[in-house]
Enzyme design. Structure first.
Site, PDB file in Angstrom:
ATOM      1  N   GLU A  58       0.817  -1.215   0.000  1.00 59.87           N
ATOM      2  CA  GLU A  58       0.000   0.000   0.000  1.00 59.87           C
ATOM      3  C   GLU A  58       0.850   1.265   0.000  1.00 59.87           C
ATOM      4  OE1 GLU A  58      -3.463   2.183   2.667  1.00 59.87           O
ATOM      5  OE2 GLU A  58      -3.308   0.004   2.694  1.00 59.87           O
ATOM      6  N   LYS A  89      -7.833  -0.368  11.085  1.00 61.81           N
ATOM      7  CA  LYS A  89      -7.182  -0.863   9.882  1.00 61.81           C
ATOM      8  C   LYS A  89      -5.883  -0.096   9.642  1.00 61.81           C
ATOM      9  CE  LYS A  89      -6.293  -0.957   5.256  1.00 61.81           C
ATOM     10  NZ  LYS A  89      -5.440  -0.047   4.467  1.00 61.81           N
ATOM     11  N   ASP A 109       2.733 -14.691  11.605  1.00 63.53           N
ATOM     12  CA  ASP A 109       1.418 -14.973  11.044  1.00 63.53           C
ATOM     13  C   ASP A 109       0.514 -13.755  11.201  1.00 63.53           C
ATOM     14  OD1 ASP A 109      -1.089 -15.901  10.359  1.00 63.53           O
ATOM     15  OD2 ASP A 109      -0.928 -17.773  11.485  1.00 63.53           O
ATOM     16  N   HIS A 169      -1.519  10.740   0.602  1.00 69.22           N
ATOM     17  CA  HIS A 169      -1.701   9.402   0.045  1.00 69.22           C
ATOM     18  C   HIS A 169      -1.588   9.421  -1.475  1.00 69.22           C
ATOM     19  CE1 HIS A 169      -3.143   5.289  -0.267  1.00 69.22           C
ATOM     20  NE2 HIS A 169      -3.966   5.700  -1.213  1.00 69.22           N
TER      21      HIS A 169
END
Length: 441
Positions: free
Chosen positions: A85, A280, A296, A393
């Site tokens: 991302e 998130k 993991d 972004h």
């Protein structure tokens, strides 16, 4: 058209690819080339990757970046991050630099207990079951001695086993609820091996317990498995400074910044739609480091989001306050991580990432990972409450758009310079590229 195939796992990698191409890409001339271009030219390294999972056909690459200048408990770190991302690594780096000049991040491990359960069905008197458990418990631990021997030498092992009555949820349903300390190992294989031995012993010994009826002796083991919900494997990370130190320009005072920032956190405390996106953002940082260090990330994600819901409502994982003119931003988060076992000793880049982090213990890695999440959330909230999230972004996403439209080196250089002072949106980038090409034609 899709079709079934028998014995696919027994085919060579080359034959697997042939079947995939023939079945799904019969008219493609470059599918094989695309798959093979990601194979490692080092045959032994490629074989290592092939054997990580089943039915491997190629490697799937993610960028591995680094975020420098993280001061954690007065020790400097450069943190490896594997993520696709745009802006995540840049945001983490910016937050690290911001707090480097304000004392850095403070962390501590609160607890490291992990959980495993044996789920079983028992049709009988609970008082008898309690007596049986009391009698058999020492034997449960004794018969795992071969499994726990090495872990106990290092100071870990089985901490306790409880009998839990869950019949209010499902008829005749009970658990052996066991707690473990696995030190620098994530411990999944160790815990599951112990649990399966518990189950075997628990079922077999019941056949000879004289207080049980014939029906009660027939304990039905449903499954034995560790839990990825680890609310007692907890780490805290925080930053703090004088409120006036939060100001980086004359337009926004430190107090105004703190007030709006805290409001944004408070909204995520009460509004689940916002809390999911808020958390998130935290996981952008956490997952990237977890993946880079061979852990993991699916287990971490599941455990973290369960923890965010532990009070019956999904809420923010981070918190902020101002007291006595001190701004504090902090998070307590469950992280079950390992620095030995699994991929940590196999994957060359995982080994390199751990060396970059000064070969941390599992506890140290918990703290580093938590800091990456806190830094990411700080950077996101700082953007949201000041310039807006899209400005930074989209500037980081600019290169992806240019690559999508196959911009050459000169076009990239020109447009990167152009969007330093112009708002970058997808349509604006496409239009600017088209105009540039038109003027140069």
């Amino acid at each position: 058209m899709s079709k079934t195939i028998a014995g696919f796992s027994k085919l060579s990698k080359s034959k697997k690819i042939d079947w995939i191409v023939d079945t799904y890409f019969p008219n493609s001339k470059n599918t094989k080339a695309i798959l093979k271009q990601y194979w490692n030219s080092n045959d032994s390294l490629q074989q290592l990757h092939d054997e990580f999972i089943e039915n491997t056909i190629t490697n799937y690459y993610l960028p591995l970046g680094v975020a420098p200048n993280f001061l954690i408990n007065n020790k400097l770190y450069t943190i490896p991050m594997a993520i696709e991302e745009s802006s995540v690594v840049a945001a983490a780096s910016k937050a690290a630099k911001f707090w480097l000049e304000r004392g850095g991040f403070k962390t501590k491990v609160i607890s490291t207990t992990k959980i495993g359960q044996v789920h079983f069905i028992y049709k009988g008197d609970f008082e008898k079951l309690k007596q049986y458990f009391s009698q058999v418990k020492p034997k449960l631990i004794e018969e795992t001695s071969a499994i726990t021997k090495n872990m106990k030498k290092r100071g870990g092992g089985i901490m306790d086993i409880d009998l839990r009555n869950k019949t209010s949820d499902i008829a005749n349903y009970y658990q052996l609820h066991a707690s473990f300390e696995t030190l620098d190992a994530m411990g999944a294989n160790f815990i599951n091996s112990c649990l399966e031995q518990f189950a075997k012993t628990f079922k077999n010994e019941a056949l000879n317990f004289n207080l049980f009826s014939e029906t009660e002796r027939q304990i039905d083991i449903v499954m034995s498995i560790l839990s990825n919900y680890v609310p007692d494997c907890l780490v805290r990370a925080e930053v703090s400074c004088q409120v006036d130190e939060l100001s980086e320009n004359k337009n926004v005072s430190g107090k105004a910044f703190a007030d709006k920032f805290i409001q944004a956190v408070n909204i995520a405390e009460v509004e689940p739609y916002r809390a999911v996106t808020h958390n998130k953002g935290i996981m952008n940082g956490i997952d990237a480091v977890v993946l880079a260090t061979g852990n993991d990330f699916r287990a971490v994600e599941a455990g973290v989001h369960a923890y965010a819901s532990r009070h019956g409502k999904y809420r923010s994982l981070t918190h902020a306050k101002v007291e006595d003119d001190i701004f504090t931003f902090w998070m307590e988060i469950p992280l079950a991580l390992g620095t030995v076992g699994g991929l940590t000793g196999l994957h060359p880049l995982v080994k390199l990432a751990l060396e970059l982090l000064h070969k941390p213990s599992a506890k140290e890695l918990m703290q580093i990972v938590a800091v990456a999440g806190l830094a990411q959330n700080f950077a996101a909230l700082r953007s949201l409450t000041t310039t807006g999230i899209q400005q930074g972004h989209m500037k980081m996403h600019l290169m992806n758009i240019l690559n999508q439209f196959e911009a050459n080196a000169q076009e990239k250089e020109t447009l990167i310079d152009h969007f330093k002072s112009n708002t970058a949106t997808h349509s604006a980038v496409v239009e600017a590229l088209e105009n540039l090409r038109s003027n140069n034609s």
